[in-house]
Scaffold this active site. Structure first.
Site, PDB file in Angstrom:
ATOM      1  N   SER A 110       0.893  -1.082  -0.060  1.00  8.99           N
ATOM      2  CA  SER A 110      -0.098  -0.010  -0.177  1.00  8.99           C
ATOM      3  C   SER A 110       0.791   1.377  -0.068  1.00  8.99           C
ATOM      4  CB  SER A 110      -1.093  -0.020   1.202  1.00  8.99           C
ATOM      5  OG  SER A 110      -2.016   1.103   1.088  1.00  8.99           O
ATOM      6  N   ASP A 256      -3.049   5.865  -3.524  1.00  6.71           N
ATOM      7  CA  ASP A 256      -1.848   5.160  -3.017  1.00  6.71           C
ATOM      8  C   ASP A 256      -1.487   4.277  -3.913  1.00  6.71           C
ATOM      9  OD1 ASP A 256      -3.891   3.621  -2.573  1.00  6.71           O
ATOM     10  OD2 ASP A 256      -3.027   2.996  -0.713  1.00  6.71           O
ATOM     11  N   ASP A 258      -1.582   1.176  -4.158  1.00  3.66           N
ATOM     12  CA  ASP A 258      -2.251   0.000  -4.552  1.00  3.66           C
ATOM     13  C   ASP A 258      -3.825   0.379  -4.977  1.00  3.66           C
ATOM     14  OD1 ASP A 258      -3.096   0.090  -2.172  1.00  3.66           O
ATOM     15  OD2 ASP A 258      -3.738  -1.884  -2.109  1.00  3.66           O
ATOM     16  N   ASP A 260      -6.223   1.715  -3.519  1.00  2.00           N
ATOM     17  CA  ASP A 260      -7.457   1.861  -2.706  1.00  2.00           C
ATOM     18  C   ASP A 260      -7.902   3.026  -1.845  1.00  2.00           C
ATOM     19  OD1 ASP A 260      -5.458   1.272  -1.068  1.00  2.00           O
ATOM     20  OD2 ASP A 260      -6.389  -0.241   0.058  1.00  2.00           O
TER      21      ASP A 260
END
Length: 495
Positions: A110, A256, A258, A260
């Site tokens: 992340s 961010d 990834d 999400d």
């Protein structure tokens, strides 16, 4: 090997968003064993067939490819068929898995630095919850002798290559939004897309341009940049102001690593706080019930826009559980969001004859597109949408490389369960700066409400050795000053 023992041995343990640890600690052996534990658990629960498929994807960290290969080898060892969907957003992978009824795994750390990584596990119906974590930890995995070197790498010839790239999940993710939002709803809206190293950069471009926006691509990086939407880096604050200075954008959009958690800035280059964006997104989507962690802005309750509001511990598994509680009451639509901006939908969202299927996992794209459509797409600046909210302002930051065991021990000393004693101990630390203590909340970490109405919330990160401070006050300057002072006080806990 028992997964619980593997966690202790390797230091790669469950946080609030899957298993995470140092990339060096996430050896082939650790990742292979973790994956087998997850798949064994699903099989024991009857959630996966004898020869089913498993979806895989990852972010752009240097270590993600190696970890994906280790996960692939484990899927194959279970007699299952791996499908590799590439470097795509976590919600794109989860949405495809839910629609196809297959489990998925996302290799990502992340927003944390690229010396760390992780694996997000999703059941066929969505991300794993806390009960699932316990079930995975209890699994015993047979590790074949001679498969790994003493350092945990595959012995030559024992690993697996990634399957051929499959573009189906990314295509479906882009189609999800192009099919729900009205065609040309962003016509003429000028957007700066901060690409950095997020896997959301290509799908965001496709979605925004597909809905009519004029998009300029900004700040692309081939090296990984740990963009944290909850503690925005000073560099990213400066970049946003610089890009907005000449007035050529109605908004800036990013996510961010990834994809999400969203980052959305107004025409002046002010990044919206995630818990403000969440309220505005929930209203624009017509939500009746809203679930969010205890750390989110209290403007949610003060605005009076929603029939039911539920507060939870921090972490998407708790938000998902809260949404299920509201669903049992028969409410709809039900949504959730976190202070980092990640937005979840527990029920389908319906507008005219268009339907957006539920996606009970964090997503960034839905926030960006919804706010652009509700604001600039209708000739209203994002700042005007924010201006409709009660004047409550949040801020947050963290102390990096702060040992989690120290954080927990220090906070435990302030949360003994003896109300008066705890209040006096907290007042001794903070009342001199922030005034009398009115209430304490130990739902997740220590949340302190002062007599002035200001709030300070202290909590160890669930994903990294960091101690976080969340603050709320009646002005952004007061919230920022509170955060700075909290971190100064907390820094003394290292000693």
């Amino acid at each position: 090997m028992r997964i619980d023992d593997l966690m202790s041995e390797s230091g790669v343990a469950f946080g609030t968003s899957g298993a995470r640890g140092l990339a060096a600690a996430m050896t082939d052996r650790v990742c292979w064993t973790y994956t087998l534990g997850f798949l064994q658990y699903l099989r024991a629960c009857g959630r996966i067939g004898a020869a089913g498929e498993v979806g895989l994807a990852g972010d752009l960290r240097p270590s993600s490819g190696r970890i994906l290969a280790a996960c692939t080898a484990a899927v194959t060892a279970m007699g299952l068929r791996p499908r590799y969907f590439g470097r795509i957003p976590s919600p794109a992978l989860a949405a495809f898995g839910i629609a196809a009824g297959i489990p998925t795994m996302m290799v990502t750390g992340s927003h944390i630095p690229d010396d760390r990584n992780g694996i997000k596990f999703n059941r066929p119906d969505g991300e794993i919850l806390k009960d699932d974590e316990a079930g995975i930890r209890a699994q015993r995995v047979e590790v074949p002798p001679g498969m790994f070197t003493p350092a945990g790498a595959f012995v030559p010839g024992r690993g697996s290559d990634l399957p051929p790239h499959d573009g189906a999940a990314l295509d479906a993710y882009v189609a999800r939004y192009l099919g729900f939002f009205p065609r040309d709803c962003l016509a003429g809206v000028r957007v700066g897309l901060y690409e950095h190293s997020t896997v959301a950069r290509e799908p965001l471009l496709a979605i925004l341009t597909g809905l009519g926006a004029e998009v300029a691509r900004l700040g692309r990086s081939e090296a990984f940049i740990p963009v944290d939407t909850e503690a925005v880096r000073p560099e990213d604050v400066a970049l946003a102001r610089e890009w907005a200075a000449d007035g050529r954008f109605d908004a800036l959009v990013s996510a961010d690593g990834d994809g999400d958690r969203p980052l959305v800035a107004d025409a002046q280059g002010h990044w919206l706080r995630g818990d403000v964006a969440g309220i505005l997104c929930a209203r624009a989507l017509g939500a009746v019930g809203v679930v969010t962690p205890v750390s989110s802005n209290t403007a949610l309750e003060r605005c009076g826009w929603f029939a039911r509001v539920v507060r939870t511990r921090i972490g998407s598994p708790y938000v998902i559980a809260g949404m299920a509680e509201l669903g049992a009451e028969g409410l709809a639509p039900i949504v959730g969001y976190e202070a980092n901006g990640g937005f979840l939908t527990a029920t389908d969202i319906v507008a005219d004859d268009r339907r957006l299927p539920a996606l009970p996992t964090r997503d960034a794209a839905i926030v960006a597109v919804t706010l652009l459509a509700a604001g600039p797409g209708r000739g209203r600046p994002l700042s005007a949408l924010v201006g409709n909210l009660p004047a409550r302002f949040t801020d947050s930051d963290r102390l990096k490389d702060f040992p989690t065991e120290i954080s927990r021990a220090r906070l435990a000393a302030l949360m003994t369960g003896d109300g008066e004693r705890d209040r006096q101990a907290v007042a001794g630390l903070f009342a001199g700066d922030f005034g009398p203590v009115a209430a304490l909340d130990s739902t997740d970490g220590l949340r302190i409400t002062f007599a002035s109405g200001a709030i300070a919330h202290l909590r160890p990160s669930g994903n990294a050795p960091e101690l976080r401070a969340y603050t709320e006050a009646d002005s952004p300057q007061a919230a920022q000053a509170m955060t700075r002072r909290c971190l100064e006080i907390l820094a003394g806990w290292r000693r």
